[in-house]
Design a protein around this motif. Structure first.
Motif, PDB file in Angstrom:
ATOM      1  N   VAL A   1      28.982  22.475   2.881  1.00 26.12           N
ATOM      2  CA  VAL A   1      28.854  21.053   2.549  1.00 26.12           C
ATOM      3  C   VAL A   1      27.566  20.537   3.163  1.00 26.12           C
ATOM      4  N   MET A   2      26.677  20.006   2.330  1.00 20.25           N
ATOM      5  CA  MET A   2      25.374  19.551   2.800  1.00 20.25           C
ATOM      6  C   MET A   2      25.322  18.023   2.825  1.00 20.25           C
ATOM      7  N   ALA A   3      24.975  17.483   4.001  1.00 18.91           N
ATOM      8  CA  ALA A   3      24.761  16.041   4.106  1.00 18.91           C
ATOM      9  C   ALA A   3      23.486  15.666   3.377  1.00 18.91           C
ATOM     10  N   ASN A   4      23.392  14.400   3.007  1.00 11.69           N
ATOM     11  CA  ASN A   4      22.212  13.912   2.303  1.00 11.69           C
ATOM     12  C   ASN A   4      21.046  13.677   3.257  1.00 11.69           C
ATOM     13  N   SER A   5      19.977  13.158   2.704  1.00  8.61           N
ATOM     14  CA  SER A   5      18.701  12.956   3.383  1.00  8.61           C
ATOM     15  C   SER A   5      18.029  14.305   3.617  1.00  8.61           C
ATOM     16  N   LEU A   6      17.655  14.637   4.848  1.00 11.71           N
ATOM     17  CA  LEU A   6      16.843  15.826   5.059  1.00 11.71           C
ATOM     18  C   LEU A   6      17.603  17.150   4.924  1.00 11.71           C
TER      19      LEU A   6
ATOM     20  N   GLY B   1      26.520  11.391  -5.812  1.00 11.13           N
ATOM     21  CA  GLY B   1      26.813  10.268  -6.702  1.00 11.13           C
ATOM     22  C   GLY B   1      25.908   9.093  -6.409  1.00 11.13           C
ATOM     23  N   VAL B   2      25.922   8.625  -5.157  1.00 11.90           N
ATOM     24  CA  VAL B   2      24.974   7.593  -4.713  1.00 11.90           C
ATOM     25  C   VAL B   2      24.178   8.080  -3.511  1.00 11.90           C
ATOM     26  N   SER B   3      24.343   9.361  -3.155  1.00 14.70           N
ATOM     27  CA  SER B   3      23.490  10.036  -2.181  1.00 14.70           C
ATOM     28  C   SER B   3      23.482   9.371  -0.805  1.00 14.70           C
ATOM     29  N   GLY B   4      24.616   8.836  -0.374  1.00 13.18           N
ATOM     30  CA  GLY B   4      24.693   8.223   0.953  1.00 13.18           C
ATOM     31  C   GLY B   4      24.993   9.265   2.024  1.00 13.18           C
ATOM     32  N   ILE B   5      24.719   8.872   3.291  1.00 13.80           N
ATOM     33  CA  ILE B   5      25.047   9.783   4.395  1.00 13.80           C
ATOM     34  C   ILE B   5      26.466   9.544   4.903  1.00 13.80           C
ATOM     35  N   ASP B   6      27.122   8.476   4.431  1.00  9.98           N
ATOM     36  CA  ASP B   6      28.447   8.148   4.968  1.00  9.98           C
ATOM     37  C   ASP B   6      29.511   9.098   4.413  1.00  9.98           C
ATOM     38  N   GLY B   7      30.513   9.350   5.252  1.00 10.79           N
ATOM     39  CA  GLY B   7      31.663  10.112   4.823  1.00 10.79           C
ATOM     40  C   GLY B   7      31.467  11.607   4.713  1.00 10.79           C
ATOM     41  N   THR B   8      30.348  12.124   5.214  1.00  8.50           N
ATOM     42  CA  THR B   8      30.053  13.549   5.037  1.00  8.50           C
ATOM     43  C   THR B   8      31.140  14.425   5.646  1.00  8.50           C
ATOM     44  N   MET B   9      31.486  14.161   6.889  1.00  3.53           N
ATOM     45  CA  MET B   9      32.459  15.024   7.569  1.00  3.53           C
ATOM     46  C   MET B   9      33.878  14.775   7.066  1.00  3.53           C
TER      47      MET B   9
ATOM     48  N   VAL C   1      26.842  20.828   7.197  1.00  5.83           N
ATOM     49  CA  VAL C   1      25.563  20.645   7.890  1.00  5.83           C
ATOM     50  C   VAL C   1      25.167  19.185   7.754  1.00  5.83           C
ATOM     51  N   ALA C   2      24.956  18.526   8.894  1.00  5.52           N
ATOM     52  CA  ALA C   2      24.640  17.101   8.897  1.00  5.52           C
ATOM     53  C   ALA C   2      23.547  16.813   9.901  1.00  5.52           C
ATOM     54  N   GLY C   3      22.763  15.760   9.636  1.00  6.21           N
ATOM     55  CA  GLY C   3      21.840  15.259  10.631  1.00  6.21           C
ATOM     56  C   GLY C   3      22.587  14.469  11.693  1.00  6.21           C
ATOM     57  N   ASP C   4      21.871  14.116  12.748  1.00  5.09           N
ATOM     58  CA  ASP C   4      22.533  13.396  13.839  1.00  5.09           C
ATOM     59  C   ASP C   4      23.010  12.014  13.414  1.00  5.09           C
ATOM     60  N   LEU C   5      22.288  11.352  12.506  1.00  4.97           N
ATOM     61  CA  LEU C   5      22.736  10.027  12.061  1.00  4.97           C
ATOM     62  C   LEU C   5      23.960  10.133  11.150  1.00  4.97           C
ATOM     63  N   ALA C   6      23.988  11.116  10.256  1.00  7.84           N
ATOM     64  CA  ALA C   6      25.167  11.304   9.404  1.00  7.84           C
ATOM     65  C   ALA C   6      26.388  11.645  10.256  1.00  7.84           C
ATOM     66  N   PHE C   7      26.185  12.417  11.306  1.00  7.87           N
ATOM     67  CA  PHE C   7      27.277  12.748  12.219  1.00  7.87           C
ATOM     68  C   PHE C   7      27.806  11.481  12.890  1.00  7.87           C
ATOM     69  N   GLN C   8      26.904  10.683  13.429  1.00 12.60           N
ATOM     70  CA  GLN C   8      27.326   9.451  14.108  1.00 12.60           C
ATOM     71  C   GLN C   8      27.995   8.484  13.143  1.00 12.60           C
ATOM     72  N   HIS C   9      27.514   8.451  11.916  1.00 13.94           N
ATOM     73  CA  HIS C   9      28.032   7.517  10.916  1.00 13.94           C
ATOM     74  C   HIS C   9      29.480   7.803  10.566  1.00 13.94           C
ATOM     75  N   ASP C  10      29.948   9.014  10.817  1.00 11.85           N
ATOM     76  CA  ASP C  10      31.298   9.420  10.396  1.00 11.85           C
ATOM     77  C   ASP C  10      32.097   9.983  11.568  1.00 11.85           C
ATOM     78  N   LEU C  11      31.879   9.440  12.763  1.00 11.76           N
ATOM     79  CA  LEU C  11      32.551   9.956  13.952  1.00 11.76           C
ATOM     80  C   LEU C  11      34.072   9.945  13.819  1.00 11.76           C
ATOM     81  N   GLY C  12      34.616   8.919  13.165  1.00 13.68           N
ATOM     82  CA  GLY C  12      36.066   8.815  13.041  1.00 13.68           C
ATOM     83  C   GLY C  12      36.696  10.003  12.356  1.00 13.68           C
ATOM     84  N   ALA C  13      35.901  10.736  11.562  1.00 14.61           N
ATOM     85  CA  ALA C  13      36.434  11.913  10.867  1.00 14.61           C
ATOM     86  C   ALA C  13      36.865  13.000  11.837  1.00 14.61           C
ATOM     87  N   LEU C  14      36.304  13.006  13.042  1.00 13.09           N
ATOM     88  CA  LEU C  14      36.633  14.069  13.993  1.00 13.09           C
ATOM     89  C   LEU C  14      38.103  14.064  14.383  1.00 13.09           C
ATOM     90  N   ALA C  15      38.785  12.946  14.158  1.00 11.36           N
ATOM     91  CA  ALA C  15      40.226  12.899  14.426  1.00 11.36           C
ATOM     92  C   ALA C  15      40.996  13.856  13.524  1.00 11.36           C
TER      93      ALA C  15
END
Length: 553
Positions: free
Chosen positions: A388-393, A416-424, A440-454
């Motif tokens: 699973v590839m996160a968007n942006s870089l 679909g809309v190429s956002g970084i949210d919800g990746t994880m 694979v996610a960048g540090d911002l995509a990771f931070q954006h979806d921290l709640g997924a770690l639950a």
């Protein structure tokens, strides 16, 4: 418990049972009071696997990942009010990426609307045009026979003619808790829905054959998964016509073990200097590559056949001369024509070999670099591993430098809309459906979806975080020259990624080289729960290596 509560539960159970009979097997539920009858009915239904997710935003993306992996609708359930508003980002992605979801929102009954009742808002048409259909149901009643054919229609609406989300709004009156011993009522057999055919007509095939006969062509495949049959048909057609295939990384073609040299390993690089084709067959949506988009524009005025599996056709360049809704595999098997001159494909392959040398040079040492770690990871993962590839870089680095590993891994992305949210969150859904998965996610995509770690305590997801100090994608865009660049666009994070993961009870570590990252990912794939691996990357060194790669052509 009151008889009214039992009536409500039987009605909710008939609704859930109808969805199950129509093929829904997964439900992602966020806890709430007003949704109690719906939640209880789903939890008690033997054919529906339920996962409780506290955060509604995470829940929606998790359902998105499930539906994408299993290619059938997943069910979302949440209580009334702002809870369901958190579904919106995932609903938009599901709309634009054509992913089937059933949105089941509890609501207050009519007498509690517009009177200041707690946790109540106007939920009618909340998701607007992003839902394929909206169904406002009446309050629960004893008569439930109509719900089975209704739910069969809902599931069909989520799948065809344009897959996507369908919203059902369910007003529920108190009392909400039924008798303890009440069972699930038997559901009637739903009507059988036959899949629509997408075979091109003989007239369309004749028109396309006349285009292909005009000379030297090319096939372009975008970010959509064409499936095993679709990929095989594309490869066969390219072989018969002797034309190059420009395949986006997310199409999966470059990772297909059957892919040969006609599938360009570095289509972005090749397209930067390639001659315009006499005709272009475009399948599977829009590619990520800006250079490839520019190459399509350069061929404006020449025949470009844009084919989609749904009525929503991808032609952002506005260069299509022929548009067709058809199944890619069926179409490619039906097309034919004279092969291009031998030198035509050879020209692209020579440029592709030069790009491959440049990619190997850019990835030669073990200094942490997005292109190197992704190039090596794509070759090291076991066949059929979901990636699973996160968007942006990250997804662009894969597209630029992964090449054509033919490793048989399965690619997923949210284009679909190429956002970084919800990746994880989505990746955890894919892991739930398909087993051990890598994201694979960048540090911002990771931070954006921290709640997924639950979700990580029992789902086998390996998360590789490419920590390059913020929005490094903007280093590749014009904003980098602005004096406010770091403050307004780079937005470096101060999050301790490893500590954040461990706070959720997830194993986490920092590695210091590309090879160490790949080895850590492979080891973590054997574990039953989630793992986070952080690879720090020097942003300035990274952009220098990307620029050196692009200059070497």
């Amino acid at each position: 418990m009151s008889e009214a509560a039992d009536v409500t539960f039987r009605w909710a159970a008939a609704l859930i049972g109808g969805l199950a009979s129509a093929g829904v097997t997964r439900a992602v539920i966020s806890p709430g009071s007003r949704s109690t009858p719906l939640t209880l009915a789903a939890l008690r239904h033997p054919a529906i696997a339920c996962r409780m997710v506290l955060d509604e935003r995470v829940a929606a993306f998790h359902a998105l990942g499930l539906a994408k992996a299993e290619q059938k609708p997943a069910l979302l359930i949440a209580t009334s009010g702002s809870a369901i508003a958190n579904w919106l980002p995932a609903v938009v992605e599901a709309d634009m990426a054509r992913v089937p979801l059933i949105l089941l929102s509890a609501d207050r009954p009519p007498e509690l609307q517009d009177c200041g009742a707690n946790q109540t808002m106007d939920q009618i048409g909340l998701f607007s045009s992003h839902a394929r259909a909206f169904h406002p149901l009446p309050p629960a009643e004893a008569e439930t026979g109509w719900l089975t054919p209704f739910t069969a229609r809902v599931v069909t609406e989520s799948l065809a003619p344009l897959a996507g989300p369908v919203h059902i709004n369910v007003p529920l009156r108190e009392p909400l808790v039924p008798s303890a011993d009440i069972g699930i009522p038997q559901t009637a057999t739903p009507p059988q829905v036959l899949a629509p055919t997408q075979e091109p007509s003989s007239t369309a095939l004749e028109a396309l054959a006349s285009v292909i006969a005009q000379g030297r062509g090319a096939i372009v495949c975008g970010t959509e998964d064409l499936g095993a049959e679709g990929r095989a048909a594309v490869l066969d057609l390219a072989g018969r016509l002797q034309v190059p295939v420009f395949a986006d990384a997310l199409s999966g073609l470059r990772f297909d073990p059957r892919a040969g040299a006609a599938v360009l390993a570095h289509p972005d690089q090749v397209s930067r200097s390639a001659d315009a084709a006499d005709w272009i067959l475009r399948l599977g949506g829009t590619p990520i590559s800006r250079a490839l988009s520019d190459w399509l524009k350069k061929a404006n005025g020449r025949p470009q056949i844009v084919v989609g599996s749904s009525p929503r056709i991808a032609d952002p360049e506005g260069t299509a001369t022929h548009v067709l809704t058809a199944d890619a595999a069926t179409l490619c098997r039906s097309l034919g024509g004279p092969p291009a001159p031998a030198h035509w494909l050879k020209t692209f392959q020579v440029a592709d070999k030069a790009a491959a040398i440049a990619a190997a040079t850019a990835s030669a040492d073990d200094t942490p670099f997005e292109g190197t770690v992704l190039r090596r990871l794509a070759r090291a993962l076991p066949s059929d591993t979901p990636l699973v590839m996160a968007n942006s870089l990250p997804v662009r680095a894969l597209d630029w430098l992964a090449g054509r590993p033919s490793s048989g891994i399965r690619l997923f992305g949210s284009r679909g809309v190429s956002g970084i949210d919800g990746t994880m969150s989505a990746a955890f859904g894919i892991a739930s459906a398909l087993g051990p998965t890598v994201a694979v996610a960048g540090d911002l995509a990771f931070q954006h979806d921290l709640g997924a770690l639950a979700l990580g305590s029992d789902l086998p997801l390996v998360i590789l975080v490419l920590d390059n100090g913020g929005g490094a994608i903007f280093d590749h865009l014009p904003q980098t020259v602005l004096p406010e660049f770091e403050e307004g666009w780079l937005t470096p994070s101060t999050l301790d990624i490893v500590a954040a993961a461990r706070s959720f009870g997830i194993e986490a570590e920092t590695v210091r080289s590309n090879d160490a990252a790949v080895s850590a990912v492979l080891a973590a794939l054997q574990k039953p729960a989630a793992t986070v691996i952080r690879l720090p990357i020097d942003r300035a060194a990274s952009i220098a290596r990307f620029r050196a790669f692009f200059a070497a052509r």
